[in-house]
Design a protein around this motif. Structure first.
Motif, PDB file in Angstrom:
ATOM      1  N   CYS A  55     -13.018 -53.796 -15.099  1.00 16.05           N
ATOM      2  CA  CYS A  55     -12.848 -54.324 -13.742  1.00 16.05           C
ATOM      3  C   CYS A  55     -11.363 -54.307 -13.392  1.00 16.05           C
ATOM      4  O   CYS A  55     -10.528 -54.725 -14.181  1.00 16.05           O
ATOM      5  CB  CYS A  55     -13.388 -55.757 -13.692  1.00 16.05           C
ATOM      6  SG  CYS A  55     -12.987 -56.618 -12.170  1.00 16.05           S
ATOM      7  N   CYS A  58     -10.052 -58.161 -13.335  1.00 17.56           N
ATOM      8  CA  CYS A  58     -10.011 -59.058 -14.500  1.00 17.56           C
ATOM      9  C   CYS A  58     -10.126 -58.364 -15.852  1.00 17.56           C
ATOM     10  O   CYS A  58      -9.836 -58.973 -16.870  1.00 17.56           O
ATOM     11  CB  CYS A  58     -11.100 -60.118 -14.374  1.00 17.56           C
ATOM     12  SG  CYS A  58     -12.754 -59.507 -14.686  1.00 17.56           S
ATOM     13  N   ASN A  60     -13.017 -57.281 -17.142  1.00 17.71           N
ATOM     14  CA  ASN A  60     -14.412 -57.348 -17.597  1.00 17.71           C
ATOM     15  C   ASN A  60     -15.053 -55.961 -17.436  1.00 17.71           C
ATOM     16  O   ASN A  60     -14.543 -55.108 -16.720  1.00 17.71           O
ATOM     17  CB  ASN A  60     -15.131 -58.383 -16.712  1.00 17.71           C
ATOM     18  CG  ASN A  60     -16.540 -58.704 -17.179  1.00 17.71           C
ATOM     19  OD1 ASN A  60     -16.934 -58.339 -18.274  1.00 17.71           O
ATOM     20  ND2 ASN A  60     -17.278 -59.398 -16.332  1.00 17.71           N
ATOM     21  N   CYS A  74     -16.098 -61.200 -10.512  1.00 18.41           N
ATOM     22  CA  CYS A  74     -15.087 -61.111  -9.446  1.00 18.41           C
ATOM     23  C   CYS A  74     -15.726 -60.988  -8.069  1.00 18.41           C
ATOM     24  O   CYS A  74     -15.151 -61.420  -7.083  1.00 18.41           O
ATOM     25  CB  CYS A  74     -14.141 -59.947  -9.701  1.00 18.41           C
ATOM     26  SG  CYS A  74     -12.985 -60.284 -11.027  1.00 18.41           S
TER      27      CYS A  74
HETATM   28 ZN   LIG Z   1     -13.667 -58.786 -12.697  1.00  7.30          ZN
END
Ligand SMILES: [Zn+2]
Length: 200
Positions: A55, A58, A60, A74
């Motif tokens: 991501c 973040c 992820n 998010c």
């Molecule tokens: Zn994220």
């Protein structure tokens, strides 16, 4: 052993926790189990890196859509953007998500400070973290690095670097075994560690 089997064994043994013996068992299993297993697995693996990526907010795991990756956390508008949980790895993020008690968002560092392995402060994305804190007007940073030597060193570095921003910094409580991986903590222990966080 046929060269194809040898190649596959060699590739599989590069996975974490898979030795040559296990890799061999996997190959034999794939050869003898139902036909669909090897084909389905091959198909999923072939597109894995094209369809998923980190991501961009973040770190992820997220689905890549038109070259962009924004994860479920998010894009969840019900989350409080002012509460940010900093973790070392995606596994740790997933362990915390399993507790169901995190109402904020995350930032994955990707690695921990580790003088022994030669990972210094300059190797951590602290600059990006600072930008994120400012952009989202974060008020609390929960440092959820593991309770290991490297995890504690990383927490102290973050306290030093983020302190001047004036955000409240908290550290997850113990209860997660020392030196242990967050991913192996059961959701109840992990949930308690999160609920019992203290000011860093
Ligand atoms: Zn994220």
């Amino acid at each position: 052993m046929s060269p194809k089997v040898r190649r596959l064994v060699k590739l599989l043994s590069r996975l974490p926790g898979v030795g040559e013996k296990t890799a061999h068992r996997y190959v034999l299993w794939l050869l003898t189990a139902d036909d669909a297993l090897a084909r389905d697995l091959g198909g999923e693996l072939a597109t894995l890196r094209d369809e998923l990526g980190p991501c961009e907010r973040c770190g992820n795991i997220a689905e890549l859509i038109e070259g962009r990756a924004i994860c479920d956390v998010c894009s969840d508008t019900k989350r409080d953007p002012r509460l940010l949980c900093v973790v070392g790895r995606v596994h740790d993020l997933l362990a915390i998500e399993r507790t169901g008690s995190m109402r904020g968002r995350y930032f994955v560092l990707g690695r921990l400070l580790s003088p022994l392995e030669g990972t210094g402060p300059e190797d951590l994305p602290v600059g990006r973290l600072v930008e994120r804190i400012k952009a989202d007007s974060v008020t609390e940073v929960i440092v959820a690095t593991p309770p290991s030597v490297d995890g504690e060193a990383t927490a102290l570095l973050l306290k030093r670097e983020l302190g001047p921003l004036g955000v409240v910094m908290t550290r997850i409580a113990s209860g997660v075994p020392h030196g242990g991986d967050l991913e192996f903590a059961d959701p109840i222990t992990m949930g308690r560690a999160l609920a019992g966080r203290r000011v860093l």
